[in-house]
Design a protein around this motif. Sequence first.
Motif, mmCIF file in Angstrom:
data_model
loop_
_atom_site.group_PDB
_atom_site.id
_atom_site.type_symbol
_atom_site.label_atom_id
_atom_site.label_comp_id
_atom_site.label_asym_id
_atom_site.label_seq_id
_atom_site.Cartn_x
_atom_site.Cartn_y
_atom_site.Cartn_z
ATOM 1 N N SER A 136 0.798 -1.223 0.000
ATOM 2 C CA SER A 136 0.000 0.000 0.000
ATOM 3 C C SER A 136 0.832 1.276 0.000
ATOM 4 N N ALA A 137 2.093 1.180 0.420
ATOM 5 C CA ALA A 137 2.943 2.375 0.490
ATOM 6 C C ALA A 137 4.392 1.969 0.308
ATOM 7 N N VAL A 138 5.194 2.925 -0.145
ATOM 8 C CA VAL A 138 6.625 2.725 -0.308
ATOM 9 C C VAL A 138 7.362 3.859 0.386
ATOM 10 N N CYS A 139 8.472 3.533 1.033
ATOM 11 C CA CYS A 139 9.282 4.535 1.721
ATOM 12 C C CYS A 139 10.680 4.573 1.115
ATOM 13 N N PHE A 140 11.277 5.771 1.080
ATOM 14 C CA PHE A 140 12.620 5.941 0.542
ATOM 15 C C PHE A 140 13.154 7.284 1.012
ATOM 16 N N GLY A 141 14.433 7.505 0.775
ATOM 17 C CA GLY A 141 15.062 8.745 1.196
ATOM 18 C C GLY A 141 15.321 9.678 0.034
ATOM 19 N N VAL A 142 15.297 10.980 0.323
ATOM 20 C CA VAL A 142 15.686 12.015 -0.639
ATOM 21 C C VAL A 142 16.598 12.997 0.082
ATOM 22 N N ARG A 143 17.403 13.708 -0.682
ATOM 23 C CA ARG A 143 18.330 14.650 -0.052
ATOM 24 C C ARG A 143 18.557 15.852 -0.954
ATOM 25 N N ALA A 144 18.663 17.009 -0.323
ATOM 26 C CA ALA A 144 19.101 18.239 -0.976
ATOM 27 C C ALA A 144 20.408 18.608 -0.296
ATOM 28 N N GLU A 145 21.503 18.065 -0.787
ATOM 29 C CA GLU A 145 22.772 18.129 -0.057
ATOM 30 C C GLU A 145 23.308 19.549 0.059
ATOM 31 N N GLU A 146 23.097 20.367 -0.961
ATOM 32 C CA GLU A 146 23.600 21.736 -0.878
ATOM 33 C C GLU A 146 22.927 22.493 0.262
ATOM 34 N N ALA A 147 21.676 22.171 0.519
ATOM 35 C CA ALA A 147 20.949 22.818 1.612
ATOM 36 C C ALA A 147 21.114 22.061 2.921
ATOM 37 N N GLY A 148 21.721 20.866 2.875
ATOM 38 C CA GLY A 148 21.904 20.076 4.084
ATOM 39 C C GLY A 148 20.610 19.510 4.636
ATOM 40 N N ILE A 149 19.674 19.156 3.741
ATOM 41 C CA ILE A 149 18.375 18.637 4.163
ATOM 42 C C ILE A 149 18.232 17.197 3.680
ATOM 43 N N THR A 168 15.876 15.566 8.575
ATOM 44 C CA THR A 168 17.050 15.704 9.425
ATOM 45 C C THR A 168 18.082 16.584 8.732
ATOM 46 N N ASN A 169 19.136 16.916 9.475
ATOM 47 C CA ASN A 169 20.290 17.601 8.889
ATOM 48 C C ASN A 169 21.475 16.662 8.762
ATOM 49 N N TRP A 170 21.222 15.355 8.875
ATOM 50 C CA TRP A 170 22.260 14.340 8.651
ATOM 51 C C TRP A 170 21.742 13.309 7.655
ATOM 52 N N TYR A 171 22.663 12.601 7.049
ATOM 53 C CA TYR A 171 22.348 11.692 5.949
ATOM 54 C C TYR A 171 21.523 10.514 6.475
ATOM 55 N N VAL A 172 20.253 10.511 6.132
ATOM 56 C CA VAL A 172 19.353 9.439 6.555
ATOM 57 C C VAL A 172 19.092 8.519 5.358
ATOM 58 N N ASN A 173 19.140 7.212 5.610
ATOM 59 C CA ASN A 173 19.130 6.245 4.508
ATOM 60 C C ASN A 173 18.613 4.906 5.031
ATOM 61 N N HIS A 174 18.582 3.925 4.152
ATOM 62 C CA HIS A 174 18.244 2.531 4.498
ATOM 63 C C HIS A 174 16.879 2.411 5.176
ATOM 64 N N PHE A 175 15.899 3.143 4.678
ATOM 65 C CA PHE A 175 14.552 2.996 5.207
ATOM 66 C C PHE A 175 14.034 1.591 4.884
ATOM 67 N N HIS A 176 13.488 0.908 5.863
ATOM 68 C CA HIS A 176 12.700 -0.279 5.544
ATOM 69 C C HIS A 176 11.758 -0.638 6.672
ATOM 70 N N GLY A 186 12.350 1.317 10.134
ATOM 71 C CA GLY A 186 13.752 1.517 10.462
ATOM 72 C C GLY A 186 14.427 2.438 9.473
ATOM 73 N N TYR A 187 15.439 3.148 9.936
ATOM 74 C CA TYR A 187 16.256 3.988 9.065
ATOM 75 C C TYR A 187 17.598 4.185 9.749
ATOM 76 N N CYS A 188 18.557 4.738 9.055
ATOM 77 C CA CYS A 188 19.903 4.808 9.623
ATOM 78 C C CYS A 188 20.536 6.180 9.430
ATOM 79 N N HIS A 189 21.465 6.471 10.316
ATOM 80 C CA HIS A 189 22.377 7.609 10.175
ATOM 81 C C HIS A 189 23.556 7.094 9.351
ATOM 82 N N GLU A 190 23.553 7.442 8.078
ATOM 83 C CA GLU A 190 24.541 6.924 7.138
ATOM 84 C C GLU A 190 25.845 7.689 7.245
ATOM 85 N N GLY A 191 26.952 7.004 6.907
ATOM 86 C CA GLY A 191 28.261 7.651 6.886
ATOM 87 C C GLY A 191 29.339 6.746 7.426
#
Length: 370
Positions: A136-149, A168-176, A186-191
């Motif tokens: 019914s739904a899908v989750c994923f990450g997006v980023r505007a790196e120049e703005a730090g969003i 967030t103002n940090w790289y969020v990724n791996h949503f599942h 779940g999601y992660c602070h990537e890096g």
Amino acid sequence: MPQTLFCLGGYELNRYQTYPHSNGFTVDGREMVIVQMMPDHTSLWMLPIDRLDIQPQTISPGRRIASFDLPQPVSDKPPITVWPDIALHKNVLTLAVQDTVWLLDLTESPVRPQILYVAPKGWKLTDLTSLKPDGSAVCFGVRAEEAGIYQGLEVDTATGHVTTVIQTNWYVNHFHYCPHDPDWLGYCHEGPTEQIPDRMHAMHPTHLPKGQCIFDQQSDEPGKLLCVGHERWCYHEAAAITIAYGVSPAGPRGLYHINPHADQPARLISEGDRDWHCNVTRDGKHMVVDTTGPSDEPGSGWHNAKGVSDVLHVNPQTGYRTLLARTRHRMQPWHPHPTFSPDGRWVFFNDYNGNDDNPRGRVGCVPVAQ
């Protein structure tokens, strides 16, 4: 000794299976979707896997269900990868191709990919999508790196309605989503794992409505972190497994069980100084890890790795490990990324040919150690 290895096609096809926390299998478990990467396009193929134990050497090359214009870099730059995800209880699939999320209804003949979401100008998609079990739904990450969003988005697959679930103002990724209870996300602070003390996060509409870190990475040695990553939510309970990597300055390193409730600390399942990715069967009775180097030689992390990665069965009750296969690894997508068949009888993994001048991959499988 390794188990008998079967391959779903040769290196010339240059194929790989999807990411460890994604699902590549149809609802009935009889077919799996794998990716074929060519210089000028990338395609998805459906392969039958229900006769592996009867005719393992005569598996069909499959049928192509979709193709995307995705020219690969001609230099030493990493390949452009895609990672399909199939809903557990509905035969629909999503994947991110550069800055577009596509939705595929696998019951159609032919399958007709539909655009579900396009990143706005100035935004980039992360390359992993996760479908709710009912599709019914899908989750994923997006980023505007120049703005730090950095954001996590959830899109309704029927209406296309977009909801921002976190910013967030940090790289969020791996949503599942947790397949046992998709209210847990779940999601992660990537890096760089050596620098990040709060890798694993989760949210829940009742228990953790704002989201928070669910793994205290402080080790048994004060002031020293466990370097954690490649988390995977479980099918049989609202919990996750994850890896404390060999590069961790302290231990114990290896495969951990994580309960998202703050009053229950992480628990070591099986110790290992080279663990890399992990996975679990749908009944929780078997687990698997791959490694950053030979599991039977001294060293931790990438030390003395020799380009080797072992695939190891783990008994979650005892922590005992059994070697299933020895393979080779390179940059993505040629990490082993082991996963279990839905019936828990087979482990599938990516196998790299070891030729850096003409890198090619194939999908291998071995029977599960009982």
